[in-house]
Motif scaffolding. Structure first.
Motif, PDB file in Angstrom:
ATOM      1  N   ILE A 169       0.858  -1.185   0.000  1.00 31.98           N
ATOM      2  CA  ILE A 169       0.000   0.000   0.000  1.00 31.98           C
ATOM      3  C   ILE A 169       0.894   1.235   0.000  1.00 31.98           C
ATOM      4  O   ILE A 169       1.673   1.448   0.922  1.00 31.98           O
ATOM      5  N   GLU A 170       0.821   2.019  -1.054  1.00 34.14           N
ATOM      6  CA  GLU A 170       1.703   3.170  -1.209  1.00 34.14           C
ATOM      7  C   GLU A 170       0.943   4.422  -1.623  1.00 34.14           C
ATOM      8  O   GLU A 170       1.085   5.469  -1.004  1.00 34.14           O
ATOM      9  N   ALA A 171       0.130   4.325  -2.660  1.00 37.02           N
ATOM     10  CA  ALA A 171      -0.593   5.488  -3.171  1.00 37.02           C
ATOM     11  C   ALA A 171      -1.777   5.807  -2.266  1.00 37.02           C
ATOM     12  O   ALA A 171      -2.337   4.914  -1.617  1.00 37.02           O
ATOM     13  N   PRO A 172      -2.178   7.079  -2.182  1.00 37.01           N
ATOM     14  CA  PRO A 172      -3.328   7.440  -1.346  1.00 37.01           C
ATOM     15  C   PRO A 172      -4.574   6.602  -1.630  1.00 37.01           C
ATOM     16  O   PRO A 172      -5.287   6.206  -0.703  1.00 37.01           O
ATOM     17  N   ALA A 173      -4.838   6.302  -2.918  1.00 36.33           N
ATOM     18  CA  ALA A 173      -6.049   5.545  -3.263  1.00 36.33           C
ATOM     19  C   ALA A 173      -6.043   4.133  -2.695  1.00 36.33           C
ATOM     20  O   ALA A 173      -7.094   3.499  -2.576  1.00 36.33           O
ATOM     21  N   ASP A 174      -4.864   3.629  -2.301  1.00 35.73           N
ATOM     22  CA  ASP A 174      -4.784   2.273  -1.758  1.00 35.73           C
ATOM     23  C   ASP A 174      -5.518   2.127  -0.434  1.00 35.73           C
ATOM     24  O   ASP A 174      -5.875   1.018  -0.033  1.00 35.73           O
ATOM     25  N   VAL A 175      -5.754   3.248   0.279  1.00 34.53           N
ATOM     26  CA  VAL A 175      -6.461   3.139   1.562  1.00 34.53           C
ATOM     27  C   VAL A 175      -7.893   2.669   1.361  1.00 34.53           C
ATOM     28  O   VAL A 175      -8.513   2.129   2.292  1.00 34.53           O
ATOM     29  N   LEU A 176      -8.424   2.830   0.161  1.00 38.35           N
ATOM     30  CA  LEU A 176      -9.807   2.456  -0.099  1.00 38.35           C
ATOM     31  C   LEU A 176      -9.995   0.944  -0.136  1.00 38.35           C
ATOM     32  O   LEU A 176     -11.120   0.453  -0.170  1.00 38.35           O
ATOM     33  N   ARG A 177      -8.882   0.200  -0.097  1.00 35.23           N
ATOM     34  CA  ARG A 177      -8.982  -1.275  -0.136  1.00 35.23           C
ATOM     35  C   ARG A 177      -9.097  -1.889   1.252  1.00 35.23           C
ATOM     36  O   ARG A 177      -9.124  -3.103   1.385  1.00 35.23           O
ATOM     37  N   ALA A 178      -9.178  -1.051   2.283  1.00 37.17           N
ATOM     38  CA  ALA A 178      -9.262  -1.569   3.650  1.00 37.17           C
ATOM     39  C   ALA A 178     -10.310  -0.792   4.437  1.00 37.17           C
ATOM     40  O   ALA A 178     -10.768   0.280   4.016  1.00 37.17           O
ATOM     41  N   ASP A 179     -10.704  -1.333   5.594  1.00 37.94           N
ATOM     42  CA  ASP A 179     -11.588  -0.607   6.485  1.00 37.94           C
ATOM     43  C   ASP A 179     -10.867   0.629   7.019  1.00 37.94           C
ATOM     44  O   ASP A 179      -9.668   0.584   7.314  1.00 37.94           O
ATOM     45  N   LEU A 180     -11.602   1.719   7.157  1.00 37.64           N
ATOM     46  CA  LEU A 180     -11.062   2.921   7.764  1.00 37.64           C
ATOM     47  C   LEU A 180     -11.520   2.962   9.218  1.00 37.64           C
ATOM     48  O   LEU A 180     -12.697   2.739   9.520  1.00 37.64           O
ATOM     49  N   HIS A 239     -12.045   5.005  12.799  1.00 40.11           N
ATOM     50  CA  HIS A 239     -12.395   6.382  13.142  1.00 40.11           C
ATOM     51  C   HIS A 239     -12.362   6.617  14.648  1.00 40.11           C
ATOM     52  O   HIS A 239     -12.676   5.719  15.432  1.00 40.11           O
ATOM     53  N   LEU A 240     -12.020   7.850  15.029  1.00 40.11           N
ATOM     54  CA  LEU A 240     -12.095   8.278  16.424  1.00 40.11           C
ATOM     55  C   LEU A 240     -13.237   9.275  16.568  1.00 40.11           C
ATOM     56  O   LEU A 240     -13.156  10.398  16.076  1.00 40.11           O
ATOM     57  N   GLY A 241     -14.299   8.855  17.201  1.00 35.14           N
ATOM     58  CA  GLY A 241     -15.425   9.743  17.481  1.00 35.14           C
ATOM     59  C   GLY A 241     -16.376   9.949  16.318  1.00 35.14           C
ATOM     60  O   GLY A 241     -17.578   9.777  16.441  1.00 35.14           O
ATOM     61  N   ASP A 242     -15.844  10.328  15.156  1.00 34.02           N
ATOM     62  CA  ASP A 242     -16.662  10.535  13.964  1.00 34.02           C
ATOM     63  C   ASP A 242     -15.775  10.373  12.734  1.00 34.02           C
ATOM     64  O   ASP A 242     -14.614   9.973  12.843  1.00 34.02           O
ATOM     65  N   THR A 243     -16.322  10.680  11.566  1.00 31.81           N
ATOM     66  CA  THR A 243     -15.588  10.457  10.320  1.00 31.81           C
ATOM     67  C   THR A 243     -14.932  11.726   9.777  1.00 31.81           C
ATOM     68  O   THR A 243     -14.404  11.730   8.661  1.00 31.81           O
ATOM     69  N   ALA A 244     -14.946  12.820  10.559  1.00 29.36           N
ATOM     70  CA  ALA A 244     -14.512  14.121  10.047  1.00 29.36           C
ATOM     71  C   ALA A 244     -13.054  14.126   9.587  1.00 29.36           C
ATOM     72  O   ALA A 244     -12.729  14.676   8.530  1.00 29.36           O
ATOM     73  N   ASP A 245     -12.148  13.526  10.385  1.00 31.89           N
ATOM     74  CA  ASP A 245     -10.730  13.554  10.016  1.00 31.89           C
ATOM     75  C   ASP A 245     -10.475  12.808   8.714  1.00 31.89           C
ATOM     76  O   ASP A 245      -9.704  13.267   7.860  1.00 31.89           O
ATOM     77  N   TRP A 246     -11.112  11.661   8.549  1.00 26.05           N
ATOM     78  CA  TRP A 246     -10.937  10.914   7.300  1.00 26.05           C
ATOM     79  C   TRP A 246     -11.515  11.686   6.116  1.00 26.05           C
ATOM     80  O   TRP A 246     -10.942  11.695   5.028  1.00 26.05           O
ATOM     81  N   ARG A 247     -12.660  12.331   6.310  1.00 25.13           N
ATOM     82  CA  ARG A 247     -13.241  13.122   5.225  1.00 25.13           C
ATOM     83  C   ARG A 247     -12.302  14.258   4.801  1.00 25.13           C
ATOM     84  O   ARG A 247     -12.121  14.520   3.617  1.00 25.13           O
ATOM     85  N   GLY A 276      -7.724  14.093  -2.891  1.00 23.88           N
ATOM     86  CA  GLY A 276      -8.469  14.023  -4.145  1.00 23.88           C
ATOM     87  C   GLY A 276      -9.294  12.766  -4.289  1.00 23.88           C
ATOM     88  O   GLY A 276      -9.567  12.316  -5.412  1.00 23.88           O
ATOM     89  N   LEU A 277      -9.723  12.194  -3.177  1.00 20.73           N
ATOM     90  CA  LEU A 277     -10.507  10.963  -3.178  1.00 20.73           C
ATOM     91  C   LEU A 277     -11.924  11.253  -2.683  1.00 20.73           C
ATOM     92  O   LEU A 277     -12.153  12.241  -1.973  1.00 20.73           O
ATOM     93  N   PRO A 278     -12.900  10.401  -3.023  1.00 21.79           N
ATOM     94  CA  PRO A 278     -14.288  10.657  -2.612  1.00 21.79           C
ATOM     95  C   PRO A 278     -14.457  10.607  -1.093  1.00 21.79           C
ATOM     96  O   PRO A 278     -14.058   9.635  -0.446  1.00 21.79           O
ATOM     97  N   GLN A 279     -15.052  11.646  -0.543  1.00 22.98           N
ATOM     98  CA  GLN A 279     -15.234  11.698   0.905  1.00 22.98           C
ATOM     99  C   GLN A 279     -16.224  10.656   1.405  1.00 22.98           C
ATOM    100  O   GLN A 279     -16.192  10.279   2.584  1.00 22.98           O
ATOM    101  N   SER A 280     -17.072  10.173   0.530  1.00 22.02           N
ATOM    102  CA  SER A 280     -18.039   9.151   0.931  1.00 22.02           C
ATOM    103  C   SER A 280     -17.356   7.866   1.382  1.00 22.02           C
ATOM    104  O   SER A 280     -17.953   7.053   2.100  1.00 22.02           O
ATOM    105  N   ALA A 281     -16.091   7.676   1.000  1.00 18.50           N
ATOM    106  CA  ALA A 281     -15.363   6.481   1.424  1.00 18.50           C
ATOM    107  C   ALA A 281     -15.167   6.442   2.934  1.00 18.50           C
ATOM    108  O   ALA A 281     -14.896   5.381   3.510  1.00 18.50           O
ATOM    109  N   ALA A 282     -15.313   7.598   3.592  1.00 22.01           N
ATOM    110  CA  ALA A 282     -15.144   7.653   5.044  1.00 22.01           C
ATOM    111  C   ALA A 282     -16.302   7.013   5.788  1.00 22.01           C
ATOM    112  O   ALA A 282     -16.224   6.803   7.003  1.00 22.01           O
ATOM    113  N   ASP A 283     -17.366   6.671   5.074  1.00 17.62           N
ATOM    114  CA  ASP A 283     -18.545   6.125   5.740  1.00 17.62           C
ATOM    115  C   ASP A 283     -18.366   4.676   6.179  1.00 17.62           C
ATOM    116  O   ASP A 283     -19.188   4.148   6.925  1.00 17.62           O
TER     117      ASP A 283
END
Length: 300
Positions: free
Chosen positions: A179-190, A192-200, A207-214
């Protein structure tokens, strides 16, 4: 020159060298821009050589100015270090520090021996609050809180700005095939601490879709987030400061180069009636010296 420049002028130069702007130095020193500019002009006059080049309305350090600023930084660090080493000499009494759980577990606890070395006779107690910005505990002598800085009823000092970046365990990275490129994070569970704001915020910066933080579990405590991350349960949006030890130990890896600057920060908060307590003053001196340079990172 025969006389030593003023400490305030030297601090202004050191801050300017780190920030690169007068306003950045003024912000850190809690001075006006004109006051900082005045200190820099006086210092340059007293030294007798050019510290700055004028580029339009801006100023920048000359090569000689950068070298001198580096020497000043070393001298100020030596003074601060000496103060920290000697602050606790002969001190006794007790000190209760209220500290956010993540900072306490991952930064303060592994280094608390440093404070004990300079204040061995101080009876130290560390407690954690329910809220990260809670400074209401009447039994605490000093607080390390995380928030906007608008804490009421206490003297507030910026302790450390915070950057966030995705953190992953080597085990999960291998399981995902690298896992190297930013988009690679979308291949795993994210995670969260408290809410999804930091990931969004980070997904937007990358430059990735914020909906992925859900997707992914939400935890109420940073200790739980890091435990899940180290166990390979997902990727967390980690505090680079307190996650540094785990990265150095090979337990966590930072994904890519995209970081976000948190709108909140760590603050050292002291009730006015306890501001002159010798153990509290010694702790403040020690922790300021022990932390990395308290430079405000550039906004992403």
């Amino acid at each position: 020159m025969s006389r030593i420049p003023s400490t305030q002028a030297l601090r202004a130069l050191e801050c300017f060298a780190r920030h690169g702007t007068v306003w950045g130095a003024a912000d850190e020193l809690n001075l006006t821009r004109s006051a900082v500019s005045h200190q820099l002009r006086l210092l340059e006059r007293d030294l007798g050589f050019a510290l700055f080049n004028r580029v339009g309305t801006r100023i920048e350090l000359t090569a000689r100015g950068r070298a001198y600023a580096g020497d000043v930084r070393g001298a100020l660090s030596a003074i601060a270090g000496s103060a920290a080493r000697n602050a606790g000499h002969g001190l006794s009494g007790s000190l209760t520090v209220s500290c956010t759980p993540g900072f306490a577990a991952f930064w303060l606890a592994p280094r608390i021996g440093g404070f004990r070395a300079v204040c061995p006779e101080v009876d130290l107690r560390i407690v954690t609050p329910r809220r990260l910005d809670d400074v209401s505990n009447p039994g605490a002598d000093i607080f390390i809180a995380f928030g906007s800085g608008a804490m009421q009823g206490v003297e507030v000092e910026l302790l450390q700005q915070v950057e966030f970046a995705p953190l992953i365990s080597p085990v999960l990275a291998n399981r995902l095939g690298g896992i190297e490129a930013p988009a690679d994070v979308l291949r795993a569970d994210l995670l969260h601490l408290g809410d999804t704001a930091d990931w969004r915020h980070w997904l937007h910066a990358a430059g990735l879709p914020q909906s992925a933080a859900d997707k992914g579990p939400v935890f109420s405590d940073m200790n739980l987030v890091y435990a899940a991350t180290i166990a390979g349960q997902g990727i967390s949006m980690g505090d680079v400061l307190i996650g540094n030890a785990a990265m150095e130990a090979g337990q966590l890896i930072r994904v890519g180069d995209v970081r976000i600057t948190s709108p909140d920060a760590y603050f050292l908060c002291t009730p006015p009636q306890k501001a002159e307590l010798a153990p509290a003053l010694a702790f403040r001196c020690w922790i300021v010296d022990a932390l990395p340079q308290r430079k405000r990172p550039a906004a992403q």
